[in-house]
Design a protein around this motif. Structure first.
Motif, PDB file in Angstrom:
ATOM      1  N   ARG A 119       0.873  -1.334  -0.004  1.00 45.50           N
ATOM      2  CA  ARG A 119       0.079  -0.025  -0.172  1.00 45.50           C
ATOM      3  C   ARG A 119       0.835   1.212   0.039  1.00 45.50           C
ATOM      4  O   ARG A 119       0.606   2.398  -0.790  1.00 45.50           O
ATOM      5  CB  ARG A 119      -0.842  -0.026   1.258  1.00 45.50           C
ATOM      6  N   ALA A 253      -2.915  -1.510  -5.828  1.00 45.70           N
ATOM      7  CA  ALA A 253      -2.541  -0.635  -4.605  1.00 45.70           C
ATOM      8  C   ALA A 253      -2.355   0.976  -5.425  1.00 45.70           C
ATOM      9  O   ALA A 253      -3.081   1.815  -4.712  1.00 45.70           O
ATOM     10  CB  ALA A 253      -1.310  -1.004  -4.041  1.00 45.70           C
ATOM     11  N   ASP A 256      -5.751   2.323  -6.274  1.00 42.91           N
ATOM     12  CA  ASP A 256      -6.338   2.810  -4.771  1.00 42.91           C
ATOM     13  C   ASP A 256      -6.179   4.193  -4.640  1.00 42.91           C
ATOM     14  O   ASP A 256      -6.999   4.637  -3.705  1.00 42.91           O
ATOM     15  CB  ASP A 256      -6.146   1.788  -3.704  1.00 42.91           C
TER      16      ASP A 256
END
Length: 280
Positions: A119, A253, A256
């Motif tokens: 992340r 990721a 996102d």
């Protein structure tokens, strides 16, 4: 089994905090890749696995604080009790290569039990405008695959797939344009030029995120965030299913952290349909 309990994770924890020579990093790398088998290997077998001399294995054990390799092996059997991997039996060499890749993917799944590194990497890549992506020689296909999909959601992705004197110029151009991070795919055998380029990129102010075959790969020392994914070595040429999948996870990721990612994908689909781009 959690990632912290996996044999590979316990081995990596054992190596942390030690200044290892390149030969010793090679031994450590081989041990992580065969984490389930290592407590049952002799020093000669480990030396053959790593492609080093038997005395190098002994010196490696001493560098970790043990009296010798037998003491290291006893320690491994105590902290990582496990049955050795069963022999392939009737499996042929092609099946064994597939089974080894399945094991690599399982190790990757264990590592992703803690999603924070991925992340963090996704945020760094999303924020970099432009985003240079480096991959030379064996890693070029992984980098190019990432760039192909990333270009659908990221406004400016730049593939650095050719070495030579222009490589540093292209990094300079990316920095002048506002780049803050660089993504690198690094697979064995590791070109010296990749290590030199990552060192240059860091000195230019870029945060280097690297997908590599091991936490002990030569690129580790010139990476700010290294995400390991093992390669298969059972065939004449290495197989890289885990690095490829980790690249797709990084894409997820990154999406996102890109609010416009979904609208960009929808726009692409609409244009592709209007152009009759795909037959399905």
């Amino acid at each position: 089994m959690s990632v912290a309990d996996s044999p590979a994770a316990r081995l990596q924890a054992l190596f942390e905090g030690h200044r290892l020579t390149p030969t010793q990093r090679r031994i450590a790398h081989s041990m992580v890749r065969r984490a389930a088998d290592v407590p049952f290997l002799s020093s000669v077998e480990l030396a053959e696995l790593a492609g080093v001399s038997q005395p190098s294995v002994t010196r490696f054990a001493v560098a970790l604080g043990f009296d010798g390799y037998p003491a290291l092996r006893r320690h491994l059997r105590e902290v990582a009790p496990a049955e050795p991997v069963a022999e392939a039996g009737s499996s042929n060499e092609y099946q064994q290569a597939v089974e080894a890749e399945i094991a690599n993917l399982r190790h990757l799944a264990e590592a992703l039990a803690d999603p924070r590194p991925v992340r963090r990497a996704g945020g760094l890549l999303a924020a970099s405008r432009p985003l240079p992506v480096l991959g030379l020689r064996a890693a070029a296909a992984q980098a190019q695959g990432f760039v192909y999909f990333a270009a659908k959601v990221h406004p400016d992705v730049r593939f650095l797939g050719e070495g030579g004197t222009m490589l540093q110029d292209r990094i300079d151009a990316a920095v002048r344009a506002g780049a803050t991070a660089l993504l690198c795919f690094a697979l064995p055998r590791h070109p010296r030029e990749v290590v030199d380029t990552l060192d240059y990129a860091r000195r230019a102010g870029l945060t280097v995120v690297t997908v590599a075959d091991s936490a002990f790969a030569p690129v580790a020392k010139v990476s700010d965030l290294l995400l390991p994914a093992a390669v298969g070595t059972g065939l004449a040429f290495d197989t890289a299913c885990s690095p490829m999948l980790l690249g797709r996870v990084l894409l997820e990721a990154m999406c996102d952290d890109l609010p416009e990612a979904q609208s960009r994908l929808e726009e692409f689909d609409a244009k592709a349909a209007a152009r009759g781009l795909f037959v399905d």
